[in-house]
Design an enzyme around this catalytic site. Structure first.
Site, short mmCIF file in Angstrom:
data_model
loop_
_atom_site.label_atom_id
_atom_site.label_comp_id
_atom_site.label_asym_id
_atom_site.label_seq_id
_atom_site.Cartn_x
_atom_site.Cartn_y
_atom_site.Cartn_z
N ARG A 43 5.23 -1.63 5.34
CA ARG A 43 5.95 -1.16 3.29
C ARG A 43 6.85 -2.28 3.52
O ARG A 43 7.41 -2.63 4.21
CB ARG A 43 6.18 0.32 3.95
CG ARG A 43 6.11 0.84 3.91
CD ARG A 43 6.37 2.36 4.17
NE ARG A 43 5.28 4.02 4.19
CZ ARG A 43 4.42 3.67 5.80
NH1 ARG A 43 5.41 3.74 6.91
NH2 ARG A 43 3.91 5.35 5.81
N LYS A 85 8.63 5.37 8.06
CA LYS A 85 9.56 6.17 7.83
C LYS A 85 10.08 7.17 8.91
O LYS A 85 9.26 7.98 9.41
CB LYS A 85 8.06 7.03 6.57
CG LYS A 85 8.30 6.39 5.14
CD LYS A 85 7.28 6.94 4.39
CE LYS A 85 7.94 6.66 3.01
NZ LYS A 85 6.75 7.25 1.31
N HIS A 106 3.59 -3.52 -3.23
CA HIS A 106 3.39 -2.61 -2.50
C HIS A 106 1.49 -3.03 -2.54
O HIS A 106 0.65 -1.54 -2.00
CB HIS A 106 3.54 -1.51 -2.81
CG HIS A 106 3.54 0.13 -1.65
ND1 HIS A 106 4.07 -0.01 -1.15
CD2 HIS A 106 2.67 1.16 -2.05
CE1 HIS A 106 3.80 0.79 0.08
NE2 HIS A 106 2.99 2.09 -1.13
N ARG A 117 -0.23 -3.84 0.61
CA ARG A 117 -0.22 -3.04 1.37
C ARG A 117 -1.51 -2.06 0.67
O ARG A 117 -2.66 -1.82 1.64
CB ARG A 117 0.47 -1.91 1.57
CG ARG A 117 0.61 -1.02 2.66
CD ARG A 117 2.08 -0.16 2.05
NE ARG A 117 2.15 1.41 2.99
CZ ARG A 117 1.86 1.45 4.18
NH1 ARG A 117 1.16 0.67 5.06
NH2 ARG A 117 1.54 3.16 4.71
N HIS A 152 0.61 6.35 8.04
CA HIS A 152 0.71 7.74 7.27
C HIS A 152 0.97 9.08 8.21
O HIS A 152 -0.11 9.20 9.51
CB HIS A 152 -0.91 7.80 6.50
CG HIS A 152 -0.28 7.25 5.10
ND1 HIS A 152 -1.81 6.45 5.19
CD2 HIS A 152 0.21 6.52 5.19
CE1 HIS A 152 -1.75 5.80 3.58
NE2 HIS A 152 -0.45 5.45 3.52
N TYR A 191 -7.31 6.45 -0.58
CA TYR A 191 -8.07 4.88 -0.36
C TYR A 191 -10.15 4.95 -0.44
O TYR A 191 -10.55 4.00 -1.04
CB TYR A 191 -7.71 4.07 0.47
CG TYR A 191 -6.73 3.52 0.58
CD1 TYR A 191 -6.15 2.71 -0.24
CD2 TYR A 191 -5.86 4.32 1.67
CE1 TYR A 191 -4.75 2.13 -0.84
CE2 TYR A 191 -4.23 4.11 1.35
CZ TYR A 191 -3.53 2.65 0.42
OH TYR A 191 -2.71 2.58 0.23
#
Length: 279
Positions: A138, A162, A228, A231, A254, A263
């Site tokens: 990210r 995150k 992004h 990514r 994730h 995806y």
């Protein structure tokens, strides 16, 4: 407790919990919009019907994804307020998430990646582009990365993602070459892996986005390119060469497997190509 006071306390708690500055900045905007709609009223005077009316009004101008983001903040704020004992009951408890539909992430083809690669002019641009694409990080993770977090022996880096969680990411030989050239030519002592070209200091998210936009302008790709997408392209590339979703989930950082599973829909184009080739 006033709505503004609730936000200030909520923000302090979430900062301690490790919410990213980007998340808190987005939530601050949502709190301002909430206060503008209701005025700075007492928190316990807001009803479920009023919150529904707020979302209904918002839906007139917002896309489904933006409306869902607004709803998540609102539910989080009132859930926290109830759990902390600031309100006797949570008026947002029974408000459902709006349906947003599953959107397939936009990714770049191998040809577009090569055009972007050729459009990079300086060692800094080449290093930044290769690092973004080969790690799948990210943009916020790259901005906050320091040089001492690089392990050159196995071409990896420890990034903070995150929820303030750290993970190891990896970069390829091409990235290794350009990153070394870029760092070797720098004259500053700033610890950040990427710094501004003038009066070197840690590069911001906005500045990184501008650099990618500048590169894409030279490449003349008829798409609105943003970091992004690199990514998404990284994840799609891994999927197309047979990497299992569990590995992609770990590499992307994730927390939920559902986030990564989207995806799998991207590979539909690959399946179509294989069908045409072998049937």
């Amino acid at each position: 407790m006033l709505l503004s006071q609730a936000w200030e306390t909520y923000e302090s708690d979430k900062r301690i919990e490790g919410f990213s500055p980007q998340t808190l900045k987005a939530y601050k905007l949502q709190s301002s919009l909430l206060i503008r709609f209701f005025n700075d009223v007492q928190l316990d005077t807001i009803t479920t019907d009023q919150l529904k009316a707020y979302l209904a009004k918002s839906s007139e101008s917002l896309k489904p994804a933006s409306l869902a983001h607004r709803n998540r903040f609102m539910k989080s704020l009132f859930r926290w307020s109830h759990e902390e004992g600031h309100i006797p009951k949570n008026p947002a408890a029974k408000i459902k998430e709006p349906k947003t539909g599953k959107r397939i992430p936009k990714f770049l083809t191998e040809m577009e990646i090569e055009h972007l690669r050729e459009a990079c002019c300086s060692p800094m641009e080449k290093a930044l582009f290769e690092f973004m694409f080969s790690t799948g990080c990210r943009i916020g993770e790259i901005v906050s990365l320091d040089k001492n977090r690089i392990n050159w022996s196995n071409r990896s880096a420890i990034v903070r993602g995150k929820g303030d969680k750290e993970r190891e990411v990896y970069f390829n030989i091409r990235c290794d070459i350009w990153l070394r050239r870029y760092l070797d030519q720098r004259q500053d002592c700033n610890p950040a892996i990427f710094v501004t070209e003038r009066y070197p200091h840690q590069m911001s998210i906005a500045q990184m986005r501008y650099i990618i936009k500048r590169i894409s302008g030279r490449a003349r790709i008829n798409k609105n390119i943003h970091p992004h997408q690199l990514r998404h392209s990284y994840a799609t590339h891994l999927l197309n060469i047979g990497a299992p979703l569990e590995a992609i989930q770990s590499l992307l950082g994730h927390e939920k497997s559902e986030t990564t599973r989207i995806y799998a829909q991207v590979s539909g184009s690959l399946r179509q190509e294989l069908y045409k080739k072998y049937f």
